[in-house]
Design an enzyme around this catalytic site. Structure first.
Site, PDB file in Angstrom:
ATOM      1  N   VAL A  12       0.491  -1.448  -0.493  1.00  0.00           N
ATOM      2  CA  VAL A  12      -0.173   0.033   0.134  1.00  0.00           C
ATOM      3  C   VAL A  12       1.089   1.347  -0.233  1.00  0.00           C
ATOM      4  O   VAL A  12       0.375   2.425  -0.135  1.00  0.00           O
ATOM      5  CB  VAL A  12      -0.876  -0.095   0.927  1.00  0.00           C
ATOM      6  CG1 VAL A  12      -2.205  -0.797   0.882  1.00  0.00           C
ATOM      7  CG2 VAL A  12      -0.834  -0.041   2.343  1.00  0.00           C
ATOM      8  N   GLY A  13       2.131   1.078   0.138  1.00  0.00           N
ATOM      9  CA  GLY A  13       3.546   2.171   0.127  1.00  0.00           C
ATOM     10  C   GLY A  13       3.368   2.655   1.245  1.00  0.00           C
ATOM     11  O   GLY A  13       3.888   3.815   1.443  1.00  0.00           O
ATOM     12  N   LYS A  36      13.294  -0.885  10.615  1.00  0.00           N
ATOM     13  CA  LYS A  36      12.810  -1.669   9.765  1.00  0.00           C
ATOM     14  C   LYS A  36      13.381  -3.573  10.507  1.00  0.00           C
ATOM     15  O   LYS A  36      13.996  -3.998  10.673  1.00  0.00           O
ATOM     16  CB  LYS A  36      13.226  -2.197   8.034  1.00  0.00           C
ATOM     17  CG  LYS A  36      12.260  -3.435   7.939  1.00  0.00           C
ATOM     18  CD  LYS A  36      10.705  -2.747   7.043  1.00  0.00           C
ATOM     19  CE  LYS A  36      10.328  -4.187   6.008  1.00  0.00           C
ATOM     20  NZ  LYS A  36       8.713  -3.152   5.834  1.00  0.00           N
ATOM     21  N   GLU A 108       9.151   0.740  11.195  1.00  0.00           N
ATOM     22  CA  GLU A 108       7.817   0.309  10.045  1.00  0.00           C
ATOM     23  C   GLU A 108       7.539  -1.105   9.149  1.00  0.00           C
ATOM     24  O   GLU A 108       8.875  -1.999   9.690  1.00  0.00           O
ATOM     25  CB  GLU A 108       8.628   0.420   7.849  1.00  0.00           C
ATOM     26  CG  GLU A 108       7.944   1.123   6.482  1.00  0.00           C
ATOM     27  CD  GLU A 108       8.355   0.516   5.746  1.00  0.00           C
ATOM     28  OE1 GLU A 108       7.684  -0.412   4.784  1.00  0.00           O
ATOM     29  OE2 GLU A 108       8.938   0.610   5.759  1.00  0.00           O
ATOM     30  N   GLY A 109       6.198  -1.169   9.648  1.00  0.00           N
ATOM     31  CA  GLY A 109       6.256  -2.731  10.164  1.00  0.00           C
ATOM     32  C   GLY A 109       5.864  -3.177   8.566  1.00  0.00           C
ATOM     33  O   GLY A 109       6.671  -2.906   7.735  1.00  0.00           O
ATOM     34  N   GLY A 168      -1.083   5.886   0.772  1.00  0.00           N
ATOM     35  CA  GLY A 168       0.235   5.459  -0.277  1.00  0.00           C
ATOM     36  C   GLY A 168       0.345   5.814  -1.504  1.00  0.00           C
ATOM     37  O   GLY A 168       2.188   5.768  -1.726  1.00  0.00           O
ATOM     38  N   PRO A 198       2.191  10.764  -4.466  1.00  0.00           N
ATOM     39  CA  PRO A 198       1.589  10.293  -6.225  1.00  0.00           C
ATOM     40  C   PRO A 198       1.729   8.909  -6.507  1.00  0.00           C
ATOM     41  O   PRO A 198       3.595   8.774  -5.928  1.00  0.00           O
ATOM     42  CB  PRO A 198       2.034  11.534  -6.925  1.00  0.00           C
ATOM     43  CG  PRO A 198       3.025  12.723  -5.739  1.00  0.00           C
ATOM     44  CD  PRO A 198       2.464  12.074  -4.614  1.00  0.00           C
TER      45      PRO A 198
END
Length: 230
Positions: A12-13, A36, A108-109, A168, A198
């Protein structure tokens, strides 16, 4: 400050939104780190998500705790690789250590909020240990309202704070569902819409990405994005 970034699902970004948050903070002169906890689906020597953020936002500290070659949930990928999974406490300790000498730490997951890092732990557990807010990254189109509301509801049930939602990857030619979702996402989730990146932004050079990032996230996240009117 520590901010956890999760998604309503995979693809999803999240990484590009994480980079945009890093770029906005860097533009303010802040020291930024991205963590991460578990990178999956990437071979040794290949750039992972943290490296992508560091490429788009030079000067960002990038740290990855573990990587597993199979593109699966971290717990499953670790088991298949015969490797140790990342426990929530390990991820929380790493984030806290980075926060000691950075102004902003972005965690970030992998995939969605409740994807298993280990057999007994999720990204939600990491956020709870850190008492950190969780930003939700959502898709633009049809189906995103349900997935977003479920994610925000899961955060509320766990007593976790959600500052808002960011789309995202906003399409160059949004369809009717995507356009309607700009108004419907905050109405159904109960949290504000805080930006939209974008599509294709991750392919930009760092200088251009920095400009796009500032225009794509809301003032609450350090940018200048404004929710479109009706």
């Amino acid at each position: 400050m520590i901010l956890v970034v999760t998604g309503t699902g995979t693809g999803v970004g999240k990484t590009i939104v994480t980079a945009a948050l890093a770029a906005a903070a860097a533009a303010r002169g802040e020291r930024v780190a991205v963590l991460k906890p578990a990178q999956t689906g990437v071979a040794d020597g290949e750039p992972g998500d943290a490296a992508t953020v560091a490429r788009l936002v030079p000067g960002t500290t990038a740290r990855e705790l573990a990587r597993y070659p199979d593109p699966l949930a971290p717990a499953t990928a670790a088991r298949r690789a015969g490797a140790k999974p990342v426990e929530p406490g390990e991820a929380a300790d790493a984030a806290a250590a980075l926060a000691a000498d950075h102004d902003l730490v972005l965690v970030e997951g992998a995939g969605g909020l409740l994807v298993r890092l280990s057999d007994d732990g999720t990204l939600a557990d990491v956020a709870a240990l850190l008492d950190a807010p969780v930003l939700v990254v959502a898709a633009a189109g049809l189906g995103t309202l349900n997935a977003t509301e479920l994610t925000v509801e899961a955060l509320r049930r766990r007593g976790l704070t959600c500052p808002g939602v960011v789309v995202g990857s906003w399409p160059a030619e949004p369809d009717l569902a995507a356009r309607c979702n700009l108004a419907d996402l905050p109405a159904t989730s109960g949290v504000p819409l805080l930006g939209a990146l974008p599509e294709g932004a991750g392919a930009l050079a760092p200088e251009r990405f920095a400009v796009i990032a500032r225009h794509s996230v809301a003032p609450e996240l350090g940018g200048g994005w404004q929710t479109p009117g009706p």
